[in-house]
Motif scaffolding. Structure first.
Motif, PDB file in Angstrom:
ATOM      1  N   TYR A  16      -5.821  -8.254   9.079  1.00  0.00           N
ATOM      2  CA  TYR A  16      -4.691  -7.471   9.455  1.00  0.00           C
ATOM      3  C   TYR A  16      -3.965  -8.377  10.573  1.00  0.00           C
ATOM      4  CZ  TYR A  16      -6.874  -3.295   7.706  1.00  0.00           C
ATOM      5  OH  TYR A  16      -7.506  -2.404   6.842  1.00  0.00           O
TER       6      TYR A  16
ATOM      7  N   VAL B 185      -2.194  -8.421  13.981  1.00  0.00           N
ATOM      8  CA  VAL B 185      -2.571  -7.757  14.935  1.00  0.00           C
ATOM      9  C   VAL B 185      -1.742  -8.511  16.039  1.00  0.00           C
ATOM     10  CG1 VAL B 185      -4.468  -6.839  16.546  1.00  0.00           C
ATOM     11  CG2 VAL B 185      -4.866  -7.438  14.205  1.00  0.00           C
TER      12      VAL B 185
ATOM     13  N   LEU C 117      -0.681  -2.843  15.033  1.00  0.00           N
ATOM     14  CA  LEU C 117      -1.144  -3.741  13.530  1.00  0.00           C
ATOM     15  C   LEU C 117      -0.440  -3.135  12.371  1.00  0.00           C
ATOM     16  CD1 LEU C 117      -3.897  -1.984  15.229  1.00  0.00           C
ATOM     17  CD2 LEU C 117      -4.867  -3.562  13.708  1.00  0.00           C
TER      18      LEU C 117
END
Ligand SMILES: C[S@@+](CC[C@H](N)C(=O)[O-])C[C@H]1O[C@@H](n2cnc3c(N)ncnc32)[C@H](O)[C@@H]1O
Length: 228
Positions: free
Chosen positions: A206, A208, A227
């Motif tokens: 991800y 982030v 995110l």
């Protein structure tokens, strides 16, 4: 607040659309997109958005109770929250909100809007009795999933694993996930779960980011986890 949910564990204290807009740096276009509010509680975000012609789905186990039960709980906890604010006065930025009394006015006004809208919104499916970390939605159903003042806020009560599973589930159902704030309630300390969560989410691929936002009521509570 604990994982064994009863209304007696909740301190209902809802925020308004203007606060959500600042906490999550939501643009006008984003406000018009499809939004899921996790742990929406007695916030007026859903109702104010509905009145503006925008659709929000709010999830919270508190929605298993009636408006009257929630209102009674608001009344029962109000003096305790006010006392907590006085004791922890120095941990807040008294600028846009100038005093505990002013805060109470802002919160009670938001919660009144919620209570008025709740029965109709429940029928329309805008309020769902659903608890993190399991969301009954399809993959990427929403443009944005939000969580205000639940994850990270109650890090002493909810484990790292609970936080991870909750955020992963929000990422499953929405293209863009925002969590605010990153500090705990009352102590104002950065959540001990934050760094391990960031590492684990990045390990899973991800994107982030920690982003600074305009809203700051808890001192240093001016960052959201973003995110996408
Ligand atoms: C402090 S309130 C925040 C309400 C709203 N988001 C706001 O900022 O005004 C925290 C909310 O988290 C809800 N909550 C507790 N356990 C939850 C769970 N497992 N999943 C989703 N929400 C939960 C509580 O019922 C409560 O309404």
């Amino acid at each position: 607040m604990t994982n064994d949910f009863t209304i007696d564990n909740v301190f209902p204290w809802g925020r308004a659309l203007a606060e959500y807009t600042q906490m999550f740096a939501l643009s006008e276009k984003e406000l018009q997109s499809s939004i899921l509010d996790c742990g929406g509680g007695p916030s007026s975000f859903n109702s104010e958005q509905y009145n503006a012609g925008n659709l929000v789905i709010s999830c919270d186990p508190i929605y298993q109770f009636t408006a009257e039960q929630i209102q009674n709980r608001i009344q029962a906890t109000y003096p305790l929250i006010m006392e907590g604010l006085q004791v922890n006065y120095d941990k807040f930025v008294w600028q846009d909100i100038t005093s505990p009394e002013h805060l109470a006015e802002v919160r009670m006004s938001a919660m009144k809007k919620f209570l008025k809208d709740f029965p109709e919104g429940l029928k329309q499916g805008r309020y769902l009795n659903v608890s993190l970390p399991n969301l009954p939605f399809t993959n990427q159903q929403f443009d944005i999933a939000l969580c205000s003042h639940f994850l990270f806020t109650y890090s002493q009560e909810f484990s790292l694993e609970f936080h991870l599973q909750s955020i992963l589930e929000m990422c499953r159902v929405a293209k863009d996930v925002r969590v605010f704030p990153l500090v705990e309630i009352f102590t104002g300390a950065v959540s001990p779960h934050l760094n391990p969560i960031i590492t684990r989410l990045r390990d899973r691929g991800y994107q982030v980011n920690i982003e600074q936002v305009e809203y700051e009521f808890q001192i240093n509570g001016n960052q959201m986890l973003h995110l996408y």
